[in-house]
Design a protein around this motif. Structure first.
Motif, PDB file in Angstrom:
ATOM      1  N   VAL A   1       0.933  -1.185   0.119  1.00 20.67           N
ATOM      2  CA  VAL A   1       0.164   0.201  -0.083  1.00 20.67           C
ATOM      3  C   VAL A   1       0.752   1.142   0.050  1.00 20.67           C
ATOM      4  CG1 VAL A   1      -1.813   1.395   1.279  1.00 20.67           C
ATOM      5  CG2 VAL A   1      -1.967  -1.232   1.321  1.00 20.67           C
TER       6      VAL A   1
ATOM      7  N   ASP B   1      -3.939  -0.643   5.325  1.00 21.52           N
ATOM      8  CA  ASP B   1      -4.412   0.517   4.575  1.00 21.52           C
ATOM      9  C   ASP B   1      -3.879   1.735   5.066  1.00 21.52           C
ATOM     10  OD1 ASP B   1      -5.663   1.563   2.419  1.00 21.52           O
ATOM     11  OD2 ASP B   1      -7.560   1.752   3.219  1.00 21.52           O
TER      12      ASP B   1
ATOM     13  N   LYS C   1     -10.729  -0.611   4.783  1.00 18.12           N
ATOM     14  CA  LYS C   1     -10.364   0.149   3.892  1.00 18.12           C
ATOM     15  C   LYS C   1     -10.895   1.755   4.251  1.00 18.12           C
ATOM     16  CE  LYS C   1      -8.534  -2.639   0.806  1.00 18.12           C
ATOM     17  NZ  LYS C   1      -7.185  -2.535   0.464  1.00 18.12           N
TER      18      LYS C   1
END
Length: 527
Positions: free
Chosen positions: A375, A431, A482
């Motif tokens: 990420v 995330d 998320k």
């Protein structure tokens, strides 16, 4: 599922403010733990420090080993003192004994120091730098230094997660693809018709089935992004189904899905979309495809002059079946950065694209041991932060700082790998999101199924908490979180819980800060 978000939503839409009211059809889950972060003013500082300085990294100290010669406290045999030859033999014996003792002492000291260093490496905290598989984080080292990211063999559970986008407050759209009889795309959304911050559509705990044709069924992966076409907002989705077909569709403010058309077949894994040069609306959609040497990266590009062109290959080594992470530098649309995972050794690989030359650099090896799709976030031109799950189930971080703030010649500096999860283990893909140039928020799914959070402040150069995480929700998640930013200063966090529900949490100035809300029941299993 993968979502690529490439720039901040800095302005709200021209919408009246919505009252914060609890909608009667939504369930609020009582707080199990702390109420989350409170909004605070953070002064901005220029980015003029190396990553090691900016992130407060001190590195692991190297102990200086010094040995002292043995003293003269050796006892002699008095019966031989009168003989010069005996005296010579005694002196020689004394010397050999002293030398032996010195070597033993040195061995003990060296062993203690090395053992301490290894223990400190395997149990690092956020303030320490961990050397990855090389002594040179640029990938040019000899690989002689063992990485603590590998740890013991770990089974990685990817988990299911939703994905979300925003056009700007009050707009939010959350998408889900789950294993059920149809494996269709499900959606929950909030738009300008909402009368409160908690009113989502369809109302109640249902989710909308996206699309009205068979192409939207048997979906295996989904990428979502916002596209600004002139003054018109669009939500675009890119999805693959189990038969190997790949599709694109979009909707505008009327919420009607259109523009369904197919990409080439044989795409592998999840797609990744990145948008840059917003005034032109240029988009690149990245995917993996099988070539003679293994999996390689390709992309399609959309532009106002040529529409869709491609596919174009990004030449590089064989990669693992993990969606690429691709970002555009924030407020600088002249460069893209791509991160993939090497198939041969789980190293993190990086390549960049320069708009002036329209050319991709060679892949550089950033080493480490990465077990989930990385990420990446760019919170300011020349600043990149990358997060990944290591083979030791820890959350690991590596950063890039281009001192000149330009995209030329990759002349920035990569930090060393740093474990920021202390002794806590996580699951699945983490995330990360940045809503200001001096703030970074990271979220993870703990191995105890908790929702974990920590933040970085570049003004004070500190992680909060310094060690471990803030626990936002205890023990009820069934997959990774998320996040999305709606331009209002709030961070919206979405995840599935262990009752197959889509849950929503807000961090920021909203009155919903710290409240967990159930948005929908998610179709799972055979239902």
């Amino acid at each position: 599922m993968t979502m690529a978000s490439t720039e901040y939503q800095k302005h709200r839409l021209d919408q009246p403010g919505l009252e914060v009211a609890q909608h009667s059809n939504l369930e609020v889950i009582p707080n199990e733990s702390e109420s989350g972060l409170q909004a605070a003013y953070i002064s901005k500082l220029p980015y003029s420090l190396l990553p090691e300085d900016e992130y407060g990294h001190t590195g692991l100290s190297r102990a200086e080993i010094a040995t002292e010669s043995a003293g003269d406290n050796t006892t002699h045999n008095a019966a031989d003192d009168s003989s010069p030859r005996a005296k010579g033999k005694n002196i020689k014996k004394i010397f050999l004994i002293a030398l032996g003792l010195a070597l033993v002492i040195v061995g003990v000291v060296v062993g203690a120091v090395v053992g301490t260093e290894q223990n400190r490496s395997s149990q690092s905290t956020a303030g320490q730098n961990i050397t990855p598989n090389t002594t040179d984080p640029s990938g040019l080292g000899d690989g002689s230094s063992g990485a603590r990211m590998t740890g013991s063999s770990t089974f990685v559970t990817p988990g299911l997660s939703p994905t979300a986008i925003s056009w700007g407050y009050p707009h939010l759209e959350i998408f889900a693809v789950t294993p059920n009889t149809s494996s269709s795309i499900h959606r929950k959304y909030r738009n300008s018709n909402a009368t409160s911050d908690t009113q989502f559509f369809p109302e109640g705990t249902d989710m909308e089935d996206v699309g009205d044709s068979s192409e939207y069924n048997n979906v295996s992966s989904l990428a979502v992004n916002r596209r600004l076409k002139g003054d018109t907002n669009q939500t675009e989705i890119y999805f693959s189904n189990e038969n190997g077909a790949n599709y694109h569709a979009f909707h505008e403010s009327n919420e009607y899905w259109s523009g369904l058309w197919t990409f080439q077949d044989h795409m592998v894994g999840a797609l990744t979309e990145v948008r840059f040069t917003p005034s032109l609306g240029i988009i690149k959609v990245f995917f993996l495809d099988l070539v003679s040497s293994g999996l390689s990266v390709f992309y399609y590009q959309w532009g106002p002059e040529e529409e869709w062109v491609g596919p174009t290959s990004v030449v590089g080594p064989q990669v693992q079946r993990m969606a690429p992470s691709v970002i555009a530098w924030n407020n600088d649309n002249t460069r893209l950065d791509m991160f993939v995972v090497s198939n041969s050794n789980n190293h993190l690989l990086h390549a960049s694209w320069d708009s002036d030359t329209d050319h991709w650099s060679d892949f550089e090896d950033l080493h480490g041991f990465v077990t989930t799709p990385p990420v990446a976030v760019s919170r300011s031109p020349g600043i990149i932060d990358v997060f990944a799950l290591g083979g030791d189930s820890g959350l690991w971080h590596i950063s890039y700082n281009n001192l000149n703030g330009t995209n030329r010649a990759n002349n920035g500096t990569w930090s060393r790998w740093n474990r920021i999860s202390d002794n806590r283990k996580i699951q699945g893909q983490p995330d990360a999101i940045s809503i200001t140039s001096d703030k970074l928020d990271v979220f993870a799914w703990g191995d105890d199924s908790s929702l974990l959070h920590k933040s970085y402040d570049s003004a004070s150069q500190t992680w909060t908490p310094e060690d471990d995480f803030e626990v936002l929700i205890e023990g009820t998640l069934s997959g990774p979180p998320k996040t999305v930013d709606d331009g209002s200063g709030n961070i919206h966090i979405f995840a599935y819980d262990n009752l197959n529900r889509l849950i929503w949490r807000v961090l920021g100035p909203s009155l919903l800060n710290g409240t967990t809300v159930v948005l929908a029941n998610v179709p799972m299993g055979s239902g």
